[in-house]
Scaffold this motif. Structure first.
Motif, PDB file in Angstrom:
ATOM      1  N   ARG A 236       0.840  -1.190   0.000  1.00  6.90           N
ATOM      2  CA  ARG A 236       0.000   0.000   0.000  1.00  6.90           C
ATOM      3  C   ARG A 236       0.871   1.234   0.000  1.00  6.90           C
ATOM      4  O   ARG A 236       1.890   1.289   0.665  1.00  6.90           O
ATOM      5  CB  ARG A 236      -0.910   0.034   1.235  1.00  6.90           C
ATOM      6  CG  ARG A 236      -1.961  -1.059   1.232  1.00  6.90           C
ATOM      7  CD  ARG A 236      -2.887  -0.893   2.412  1.00  6.90           C
ATOM      8  NE  ARG A 236      -3.593   0.382   2.358  1.00  6.90           N
ATOM      9  CZ  ARG A 236      -4.692   0.585   1.650  1.00  6.90           C
ATOM     10  NH1 ARG A 236      -5.196  -0.366   0.907  1.00  6.90           N
ATOM     11  NH2 ARG A 236      -5.288   1.758   1.662  1.00  6.90           N
TER      12      ARG A 236
ATOM     13  N   SER B 176      -4.680   7.578  -4.556  1.00  6.54           N
ATOM     14  CA  SER B 176      -5.827   7.350  -5.427  1.00  6.54           C
ATOM     15  C   SER B 176      -6.647   8.618  -5.655  1.00  6.54           C
ATOM     16  O   SER B 176      -7.535   8.641  -6.505  1.00  6.54           O
ATOM     17  CB  SER B 176      -6.723   6.265  -4.840  1.00  6.54           C
ATOM     18  OG  SER B 176      -7.178   6.640  -3.553  1.00  6.54           O
TER      19      SER B 176
ATOM     20  N   GLY C 242      -4.656   2.795  -8.260  1.00  2.00           N
ATOM     21  CA  GLY C 242      -5.342   1.671  -7.654  1.00  2.00           C
ATOM     22  C   GLY C 242      -4.840   0.336  -8.168  1.00  2.00           C
ATOM     23  O   GLY C 242      -4.879  -0.669  -7.458  1.00  2.00           O
TER      24      GLY C 242
END
Length: 227
Positions: free
Chosen positions: A9, A15, A48
């Protein structure tokens, strides 16, 4: 360069949709064109679906750049403080380096000492900075910044710590720390927990303040004053 975090992550809300590039402070058309070109490539990445591998060598074409608003803040801080010696970790593709180099040039003198571990990124950053007309204001250090930045001259006025892993950012700060003059500023773009614990610990020798950016996807960093 904002690092991809271990565990898959990113460390910031990548995003968030990114608006077109703009700078409120940079006036040089040559510099603006290069910044705009670099930003446009990154603005349209599907974050993403992006593979956030923790090894920086897996991201030779991606800058993970700070926001243009943060770039303007760095430019303003360097110019206001008339910084002559600026240290950056890490160069990545040179987006933030260009803001810093433009600031020392527009102040009349200075040098940006910038470190990048990925050879292909050093090559691309050199090209981008040369196209912006700022190569004489930038000194590159290849290899691991925890070793290479030990040779930076003393009297550093400003340091940008924006590396690929939180613990590495803290290690780099500790290398640069003896070089900082009293009153020097350090900006940590990721607000890394290890970094914050260090600069905010009792007797650390820093005064600290979160610096809001106005960017939706990179809302703040940490600004530390060496006392």
């Amino acid at each position: 360069m904002s690092a991809p975090a271990a565990g898959g992550r990113p460390q910031d809300p990548m995003s968030e949709p990114r608006p077109p590039f703009r700078s409120a402070l940079i006036q040089d058309r040559r510099v603006l064109d290069v910044l705009d070109e670099m930003y446009e490539r990154e603005r349209h990445i599907d974050w993403g679906a992006y593979a956030h591998h923790p090894d920086p060598h897996h991201h030779t074409g991606t800058g993970f750049s700070l926001s243009p608003e943060q770039g303007d803040q760095l430019y303003l801080l360097v110019r206001y403080g008339q910084a002559r010696s600026v240290v950056e970790f890490a160069t990545s593709l040179g987006f933030s380096t260009i803001f810093l180099a433009a600031a020392v040039r527009d102040s009349g003198q200075g040098q940006v000492y910038t470190a990048e571990i990925v050879p292909e990124k050093v090559r691309q950053a050199r090209e981008n900075i040369a196209r912006a007309g700022l190569e004489e204001y930038v000194t590159f250090f290849g290899g691991d910044a925890r070793e290479s930045l030990a040779s930076v001259p003393e009297g550093v006025d400003f340091a940008l710590i924006d590396g690929w892993a939180p613990e590495v950012s803290l290690d780099v700060l500790k290398v640069v720390e003896p070089k900082l003059r009293p009153g020097a500023l350090v900006y940590n773009e990721n607000r890394d927990r290890e970094f914050l614990d260090h600069v905010k610990s009792p007797g650390s020798g820093y005064l600290n303040l979160p610096l809001l950016s106005g960017s939706a996807y990179k809302p703040q960093g940490e600004l530390s004053l060496r006392v």
